[in-house]
Design an enzyme around this catalytic site. Structure first.
Site, PDB file in Angstrom:
ATOM      1  N   MET A   1       2.969   4.907  -9.749  1.00 46.96           N
ATOM      2  CA  MET A   1       2.359   5.714 -10.269  1.00 46.96           C
ATOM      3  C   MET A   1       2.045   5.209 -11.914  1.00 46.96           C
ATOM      4  O   MET A   1       3.306   5.039 -12.289  1.00 46.96           O
ATOM      5  CB  MET A   1       2.681   7.093 -10.476  1.00 46.96           C
ATOM      6  CG  MET A   1       2.573   7.972  -8.971  1.00 46.96           C
ATOM      7  SD  MET A   1       0.801   8.103  -8.622  1.00 46.96           S
ATOM      8  CE  MET A   1       0.251   9.126 -10.002  1.00 46.96           C
TER       9      MET A   1
ATOM     10  N   HIS B   1      -9.378   7.220  -2.190  1.00 49.41           N
ATOM     11  CA  HIS B   1      -8.073   7.940  -2.685  1.00 49.41           C
ATOM     12  C   HIS B   1      -8.357   9.252  -2.591  1.00 49.41           C
ATOM     13  O   HIS B   1      -9.359   9.834  -3.591  1.00 49.41           O
ATOM     14  CB  HIS B   1      -7.692   7.030  -3.805  1.00 49.41           C
ATOM     15  CG  HIS B   1      -6.233   7.446  -4.295  1.00 49.41           C
ATOM     16  ND1 HIS B   1      -5.051   6.887  -3.644  1.00 49.41           N
ATOM     17  CD2 HIS B   1      -5.776   8.527  -5.484  1.00 49.41           C
ATOM     18  CE1 HIS B   1      -4.128   7.357  -4.391  1.00 49.41           C
ATOM     19  NE2 HIS B   1      -4.434   8.541  -5.241  1.00 49.41           N
TER      20      HIS B   1
ATOM     21  N   SER C   1     -10.591   7.439  -6.802  1.00 49.16           N
ATOM     22  CA  SER C   1      -9.750   8.724  -6.350  1.00 49.16           C
ATOM     23  C   SER C   1     -10.873   9.788  -6.735  1.00 49.16           C
ATOM     24  O   SER C   1     -11.522  10.267  -7.532  1.00 49.16           O
ATOM     25  CB  SER C   1      -8.754   8.966  -7.341  1.00 49.16           C
ATOM     26  OG  SER C   1      -8.657  10.286  -7.636  1.00 49.16           O
TER      27      SER C   1
ATOM     28  N   HIS D   1      -3.096  10.578  -0.779  1.00 49.46           N
ATOM     29  CA  HIS D   1      -1.752  10.681  -1.681  1.00 49.46           C
ATOM     30  C   HIS D   1      -1.236  11.858  -1.832  1.00 49.46           C
ATOM     31  O   HIS D   1      -1.775  12.792  -2.367  1.00 49.46           O
ATOM     32  CB  HIS D   1      -2.426  10.022  -3.432  1.00 49.46           C
ATOM     33  CG  HIS D   1      -1.142  10.195  -4.288  1.00 49.46           C
ATOM     34  ND1 HIS D   1      -1.491  10.031  -5.460  1.00 49.46           N
ATOM     35  CD2 HIS D   1       0.215  10.406  -4.026  1.00 49.46           C
ATOM     36  CE1 HIS D   1      -0.564  10.059  -6.290  1.00 49.46           C
ATOM     37  NE2 HIS D   1       0.694  10.370  -5.516  1.00 49.46           N
TER      38      HIS D   1
ATOM     39  N   MET E   1       0.871  14.408  -3.132  1.00 49.03           N
ATOM     40  CA  MET E   1       1.700  15.079  -4.194  1.00 49.03           C
ATOM     41  C   MET E   1       2.339  16.549  -3.813  1.00 49.03           C
ATOM     42  O   MET E   1       1.603  17.507  -4.355  1.00 49.03           O
ATOM     43  CB  MET E   1       1.012  14.978  -5.455  1.00 49.03           C
ATOM     44  CG  MET E   1       0.823  13.482  -6.162  1.00 49.03           C
ATOM     45  SD  MET E   1      -0.508  13.373  -7.244  1.00 49.03           S
ATOM     46  CE  MET E   1      -1.789  13.349  -6.149  1.00 49.03           C
TER      47      MET E   1
ATOM     48  N   ASP F   1      -6.165  12.739  -3.564  1.00 49.62           N
ATOM     49  CA  ASP F   1      -5.163  13.219  -4.098  1.00 49.62           C
ATOM     50  C   ASP F   1      -4.962  14.714  -3.750  1.00 49.62           C
ATOM     51  O   ASP F   1      -5.657  15.701  -4.045  1.00 49.62           O
ATOM     52  CB  ASP F   1      -5.288  13.195  -5.740  1.00 49.62           C
ATOM     53  CG  ASP F   1      -5.189  11.867  -6.217  1.00 49.62           C
ATOM     54  OD1 ASP F   1      -6.128  11.462  -6.770  1.00 49.62           O
ATOM     55  OD2 ASP F   1      -4.228  11.199  -5.607  1.00 49.62           O
TER      56      ASP F   1
ATOM     57  N   ASP G   1      -1.814   3.433  -9.839  1.00 47.99           N
ATOM     58  CA  ASP G   1      -2.533   4.673  -9.663  1.00 47.99           C
ATOM     59  C   ASP G   1      -2.359   5.608 -10.981  1.00 47.99           C
ATOM     60  O   ASP G   1      -1.322   5.982 -11.291  1.00 47.99           O
ATOM     61  CB  ASP G   1      -2.276   5.713  -8.560  1.00 47.99           C
ATOM     62  CG  ASP G   1      -2.916   6.920  -8.309  1.00 47.99           C
ATOM     63  OD1 ASP G   1      -2.470   7.542  -7.585  1.00 47.99           O
ATOM     64  OD2 ASP G   1      -3.860   7.045  -9.226  1.00 47.99           O
TER      65      ASP G   1
ATOM     66  N   MET H   1      -2.420  17.829  -3.851  1.00 50.00           N
ATOM     67  CA  MET H   1      -1.715  18.828  -4.836  1.00 50.00           C
ATOM     68  C   MET H   1      -1.464  19.902  -4.287  1.00 50.00           C
ATOM     69  O   MET H   1      -2.274  20.719  -4.040  1.00 50.00           O
ATOM     70  CB  MET H   1      -2.258  18.479  -6.255  1.00 50.00           C
ATOM     71  CG  MET H   1      -2.373  17.051  -6.848  1.00 50.00           C
ATOM     72  SD  MET H   1      -3.287  16.976  -8.365  1.00 50.00           S
ATOM     73  CE  MET H   1      -3.379  15.518  -8.734  1.00 50.00           C
TER      74      MET H   1
END
Ligand code: DX5
Ligand code: ZN
Length: 236
Positions: A137, A32, A7, A65, A67, A34, A175, A36
């Site tokens: 998660m 990966h 990540s 991913h 979020m 992330d 994750d 957000m």
């Protein structure tokens, strides 16, 4: 096939290109990312321009991913930015996740459904036939460097058994909080895509940390060659 998915949330963003090259040179195939939005989770990380820039400089599989709230509004943007796998949180899809999954598939991208630690695994069983991966998660989403919540591994175990029993072709990604001392528990539970953030990027020697993870994975696969569940899961 078991894969590590580092990540980049834990990477040094002032030299992101260098960090990604190091991963490539260590044989990593999944990256990966992330995303957000400061609303679905209490943190803001990266967005579409970062995914576009990363896409230009690597052929790695971009495991994005999301979020974010209202992910359905951004699926096409992330697909066009270069995401290969788009993970959407079941909890963020207020009008149901199936239509979001179908829109990801229509864009010829892999679709993954993501569940937070307190979301029951049974909530995704009815869409497993439509997705390529389930992201479980093992920490509360929002930050790297947290400790893995052990109870989340029973969800992985139950999902893996359901997938195996129904002979589905669905990967399970874990994750959050994975490190060299608990990755065997994660593998034994049945996950085959393993996110590692701080365990790699905070390591004194990142290449060494990746090599250590790969040693553990190699030994695990060797020891589980004969087991029907793993043989079936590895057949892609
Ligand atoms: C947390 C992110 C994770 C995190 C993993 O919300 O989804 O991908 O970056 O980092 P570590 O491995 O340090 O928990
Ligand atoms: Zn993540």
């Amino acid at each position: 096939m078991i894969r590590l998915a580092p990540s980049i949330l834990s990477a040094d963003f002032s030299k992101l290109g260098e960090e990604i090259r190091l991963l490539e040179n260590s044989g990593i195939e999944y990256l990966h990312a992330d995303v957000m939005d400061g609303h679905f989770v209490h943190n803001i990380s990266m967005g579409i321009p970062v995914i576009e820039s990363i896409r230009k400089m690597t052929d790695m599989t971009l495991d994005v991913h999301l979020m974010i709230s209202n992910p359905e509004m951004y699926i096409e943007n992330f697909a066009n930015a270069g995401a290969d796998i788009i993970n959407v949180h079941q909890e963020a899809c207020v009008d149901g996740i199936l239509s979001v999954v179908k829109s990801i598939k229509r864009l010829n991208k892999k679709a993954a459904v993501t569940i937070k630690p307190q979301t029951n695994y049974t909530s995704v069983l009815d869409i497993l036939e439509y997705v390529d991966m389930v992201l479980v998660m093992s920490v509360e989403p929002g930050f790297g460097g947290q400790s893995l919540i052990p109870s989340t591994l029973s969800k992985v175990f139950n999902l893996a058994n359901h997938i195996s029993k129904h002979n589905l072709k669905v990967d399970i990604e874990v994750d959050g909080g994975v490190n060299a001392s608990n990755i065997s528990d994660v593998l034994n539970a049945g996950a085959n895509v393993i996110v590692v953030g701080s365990a790699v990027f905070d390591a004194p020697n990142k290449a060494r940390a990746i090599a250590d993870f790969n040693d553990i994975i190699y030994k695990f696969e060797e020891n589980h060659e004969g087991i029907d569940f793993w043989k079936r899961r590895n057949k892609k």
